[in-house]
Design an enzyme around this catalytic site. Structure first.
Site, PDB file in Angstrom:
ATOM      1  N   SER A  22      14.905  66.973  24.422  1.00  0.00           N
ATOM      2  CA  SER A  22      15.217  68.056  25.349  1.00  0.00           C
ATOM      3  C   SER A  22      16.687  67.959  25.726  1.00  0.00           C
ATOM      4  O   SER A  22      17.149  66.932  26.227  1.00  0.00           O
ATOM      5  CB  SER A  22      14.348  67.938  26.609  1.00  0.00           C
ATOM      6  OG  SER A  22      14.857  68.725  27.652  1.00  0.00           O
ATOM      7  N   GLU A  96       8.457  71.460  17.121  1.00  0.00           N
ATOM      8  CA  GLU A  96       8.884  70.464  16.140  1.00  0.00           C
ATOM      9  C   GLU A  96       7.788  69.424  15.904  1.00  0.00           C
ATOM     10  O   GLU A  96       7.529  69.030  14.762  1.00  0.00           O
ATOM     11  CB  GLU A  96      10.175  69.797  16.628  1.00  0.00           C
ATOM     12  CG  GLU A  96      11.368  70.724  16.599  1.00  0.00           C
ATOM     13  CD  GLU A  96      12.557  70.205  17.397  1.00  0.00           C
ATOM     14  OE1 GLU A  96      13.602  70.875  17.411  1.00  0.00           O
ATOM     15  OE2 GLU A  96      12.427  69.129  18.026  1.00  0.00           O
TER      16      GLU A  96
END
Length: 906
Positions: A22, A96
């Site tokens: 992130s 992902e």
């Protein structure tokens, strides 16, 4: 169309790793980690050691962002997840992860924890969804066994994210080891060699031919510099190796857990030996906070458990005795073939029943036969020997109970009849006068001399086990319904029960030698302890056996409980562990809060809602003089009180707003009271005893000189509602107040507020060093706040009714589940064992003695309990003392990394 622009789509294996993270949480860490993996152990002649994809470094301008990432994922050999609560919530990270698991499930995934928590549920075989905050939902059930993740939380906010930072270097080395498929220590050594080569190459390039005349001097400098660098790198590698082994052992310790707390404790001690981390210390404390004293799995087939806890065990036909007190074999072995064995109540005689139906008596000191065998006894299913050894009682498939004279080997009188179904258990009272029999049709009591019997009143169903207490006046029975009942052995009437807790038949029962504890074992593979006087459970349920508990017995001193099971293991327990010390302190009739210890620990002071303050001797549990105040049955709040730092003055505030100092020594008021013009909700002495803070209504905190009884300056405005708590830090520089559910910190020198308020709080206490503030929240949790930043430190823990720090600040006590008290490791935020149970109402106040050896707790019913928290200053020594040994060579090989040299931990 080529979505990658002018570049071709990367082929499989084009990238050694793909970093998923992130940007909000790890925008600096992700790229820094990628650059470090490129440089670590890089040969001087290559551009990079590895090729790792990181979107902040690897993406070029292209019209299809996801298509580019998708292509990079397909071309990567390994997936590296920087796990945090932010990445768990990230839509990109989730996509992902899902794509990787759908296309490359067979390729490895490495997890680097940067924030939040990752907790593995060993029983469920997956991550604990309620405690794990750092993983996206697709990964919570995505592993079949616990993975080993890298913890980078301690350095994610550091400014030095380079290979010069030892902590960051260790993480890079761990990940590079997996990507290179080479041992970590070997790779660290390679990094050292490449550093040396690169430095020499640069040095030689710069000097050129013009410096050939100084070659000897330069060579010497290079040699010294390289040697120093090599030593530093070697030391760094050894340190990182020790940390890695310590971390691995902590993980192995958690995997073993309560199944074998002795081995678990030794693994934690070994982890501490390699690297003394907070996690290793917690592992040792967690093992010490269990009643288990050990697991014996090498004794062979356990044939009989004596009333004193001695075991008859062995292999094939060779048997011998084992003593739980000395933890060693007794005497020599003997050879015999039998299918049933029973010790006499004094442990001196062994009765055996062979497959041929022959019953023999043996002297347990010499194993020599006593008299001639009994012959002609057919289909015997249970037997019992009277305490004086003169009568043998047997029961067969015909449900008839027979008595035999051990001197003449002849039957005494007629068979005892009354049972109509199988009889499974026989027990004779300690005085030898009463026989209890139990089976599928209930239980009966018999006069052993006359043969007269009667059933236990109202008892039906199958009874698996029976036991008399030491004075023979009470009989305990355990049934198939999982209930334990207590009976008057004279009348056959019930006196207590049912004691419910087992899930299934109760297969074993035994009283402690003093009769104050009853132990039961069941088909549910657990052992439970009970107080026969109250019929209530005592302490934790003892778990660890993996099959039916077949027998339980106490050692003669009552300090050890021995249990056997069909899992072919024997377990030893401390029945007094995690139980209150002495009897409850009784005198209050309503909620008791607060609790205060005197500085010398010899006096405990309590305030009850019935408007009395009592002083106790915590050593004896006795009152110290008469209570202060007159009991008021209509009282609805305890009087606020505070104790001076020298322990000589106790200040008590009454509902009328008078704050009266009392002498602790003679229990007499000291001079006139301080008259406050408002109701008092809280009071506190400063550490130097020169200031008394008084919390009142409307957010007013007034400061007083306790010697002159005069106010000091203007009051502090802590809010608009009642000031429920005022607390000084140990150094006296900070005063904390609570009003309107908000904590405010004040500089006692300037009387100005420090930092921002902390909201949603109901109660609080400073850590001994003043760096943390434990605050009870309105959300029924306890948070630790950093007093410098006024920000929460770590995740909240359970507990909302009471809180206390130990004197060393390493342990936190809170109220626990089921009216219990829970201990926590402050550094790891993990519980130390299960709750300390004994209260009958919510725990509302806690206090540690000054030496930390006693913990006092009080509840809403007015009961005060004292505990020995058992937190040693040297956990490793305590673990070794509990185990009585070190890790064996076989255990070392099983749990330590391959090739790690064996060493004695204890």
């Amino acid at each position: 169309m080529d979505l990658l622009g002018k570049r071709e789509k990367p082929s499989p294996g084009h990238y050694d790793g793909f970093i998923s993270y992130s940007r909000a949480a790890d925008g600096r860490l992700g790229p820094a980690l990628r650059d470090a993996l490129h440089q670590f152990a890089r040969p001087w002649y290559r551009l990079r050691a590895l090729r790792v994809f990181c979107d902040a470094r690897s993406l070029s301008a292209s019209p299809g962002l996801w298509t580019t990432i998708e292509a990079a994922l397909d071309a990567s050999r390994c997936f590296i997840l920087l796990a945090s609560p932010d990445s768990a919530r990230s839509v990109w990270v989730r996509r992902e992860v899902e794509l990787w698991r759908s296309r490359a499930a067979e390729r490895p995934m490495l997890i680097v924890l940067t924030d939040g928590e990752i907790v593995w549920d060993h029983k469920a075989g997956r991550f604990d969804e309620t405690l794990t905050t750092a993983l996206p939902e697709p990964l919570l059930g995505g592993f079949t066994e616990v993975p080993l993740w890298v913890d980078l939380r301690s350095i994610r906010t550091q400014t030095d994210l380079s290979l010069g930072n030892p902590a960051f270097l260790d993480t890079v080395a761990t990940l590079a080891s997996a990507l290179h498929h080479r041992p970590k220590d070997e790779l660290v050594g390679e990094d050292v060699r490449q550093h040396r080569r690169a430095r020499r190459f640069r040095r030689f390039s710069w000097t050129g031919l013009s410096l050939l005349t100084a070659a000897a001097v330069v060579s010497a400098v290079v040699a010294v510099d390289s040697a120093n660098l090599a030593r530093a790198q070697r030391d760094r590698a050894e340190t990182q190796h020790r940390k890695a082994v310590s971390s691995l052992l902590v993980t192995r310790r958690d995997q073993v857990g309560d199944d074998d707390p002795v081995v678990a404790g030794l693994l934690a001690a070994a982890a501490w030996r390699f690297e003394p981390t907070y996690e290793a210390r917690h592992g040792m404390l967690a093992s010490l906070a269990t009643p288990s004293l050990g697991v014996l799995d090498g004794l062979g087939d356990t044939r009989a458990l004596g009333p004193d806890g001695r075991l008859l065990a062995g292999d094939d036909r060779t048997m011998r005795l084992w003593d739980p007190v000395t933890r060693g074999w007794i005497g020599s072995p003997f050879t015999a073939d039998f299918r049933l064995a029973k010790f006499s109540q004094d442990g001196r005689t062994l009765v055996t029943l062979g497959d041929d139906g022959i019953v023999r008596l043996r002297d347990t000191a010499t194993w020599r036969p006593i008299g001639t065998p009994f012959t002609g006894l057919r289909d015997v299913v249970a037997l019992e020997l009277s305490p004086d050894g003169e009568t043998l009682v047997t029961v067969a498939f015909d449900e008839k109970i027979r008595r035999w004279d051990t001197a003449t080997r002849r039957q005494i009188g007629a068979p005892l009849t009354g049972h109509t179904d199988d009889v499974e258990s026989l027990r004779i009272s300690p005085d030898g006068t009463t026989l209890a029999s139990a089976g599928r049709d209930g239980a009966r009591l018999w006069n052993l001399a006359t043969g007269k019997g009667k059933p236990l009143s109202g008892l039906t169903g199958t009874i698996r086990s029976v036991a008399f207490n030491p004075d023979g006046k009470t009989l305990a029975t355990g049934g198939d319904d999982g209930d334990v009942r207590l009976w008057d052995s004279t009348t056959g009437n019930p006196v207590k029960g049912p004691l419910s807790g087992h899930d299934g038949p109760v297969s074993a029962i035994a009283f402690s030698p003093d009769g104050e504890t009853l132990a039961t074992g069941g088909w549910d593979q657990t052992v439970r302890l009970w107080d026969p006087a109250t019929g209530r459970p005592v302490g934790d349920t003892l778990t660890g056996h993996t099959s039916i508990v077949s027998a339980v017995a106490f050692s003669p001193d009552g300090r050890t409980l021995v249990t056997t099971s069909r899992d072919r293991t024997v377990r030893l327990w401390d029945p007094a562990a995690r139980r209150p010390v002495g009897d409850p302190l009784k005198g209050h009739t309503k909620e008791v809060t607060p609790l205060l210890f005197s500085p010398d620990g010899k006096t405990l002071i309590s305030s009850g809602q019935e408007e009395t303050v009592r002083l106790w001797d915590p050593g004896t549990g006795r009152h110290l003089g008469k209570p202060i105040g007159t009991p008021n049955v209509h009282g609805n709040s305890a009087w606020p009180m505070a104790l001076s730092a020298d322990g000589e003055t106790l200040v008590i505030a009454d509902p009328d707003g008078e704050v009266q100092p009392w002498s602790v020594a003679d229990r007499q008021p000291m001079g006139d009271p301080i008259k406050v013009e408002h109701r008092v909700y809280s009071v506190a002495f400063s550490p130097d005893d020169e200031t008394l803070a008084v919390g009142g209504g409307k957010g007013i905190v007034s400061l007083w000189n306790p010697a002159t009884r005069r106010p000091i300056g203007e009051p502090l405005r802590a809010g608009t509602g009642p000031v429920g708590a005022v607390v000084y830090s140990r150094d006296g520089r900070t005063l904390a107040t609570i009003s309107d559910g908000t904590i405010r910190l004040w500089d006692t020198a300037t009387r100005r507020q420090i930092g921002n308020p902390m909201e949603g709080i109901t109660s609080m206490v400073f850590s001994p060093d003043g760096k943390l503030l434990a605050a009870l929240g309105e959300d029924e949790t306890t948070r630790l706040w950093d007093t410098q930043t006024q920000q929460p430190s770590g995740d909240p823990i359970k507990g909302h009714g009471a809180v206390a720090f130990s004197p060393d600040g390493r342990t936190l006590a809170t109220d626990g589940e089921d009216w219990g008290v829970q201990l926590w490791d402050v550094r790891t935020r993990r519980p130390i064992g299960g709750p300390l149970k004994g209260h009958t109402d919510d725990v509302v106040a806690l206090a540690f003695s000054p030496d930390g050896q006693t913990l006092a707790s009080s509840d809403g019913a007015g009961t005060i309990l004292l505990w020995k928290p058992g937190i040693p200053s040297d956990p490793r020594t305590a673990v070794c003392a509990m185990a009585g040994r070190s890790l064996s060579q076989e255990e070392w090989t099983r749990y330590l990394p391959s090739g790690e040299p064996f060493q004695k931990i204890c």
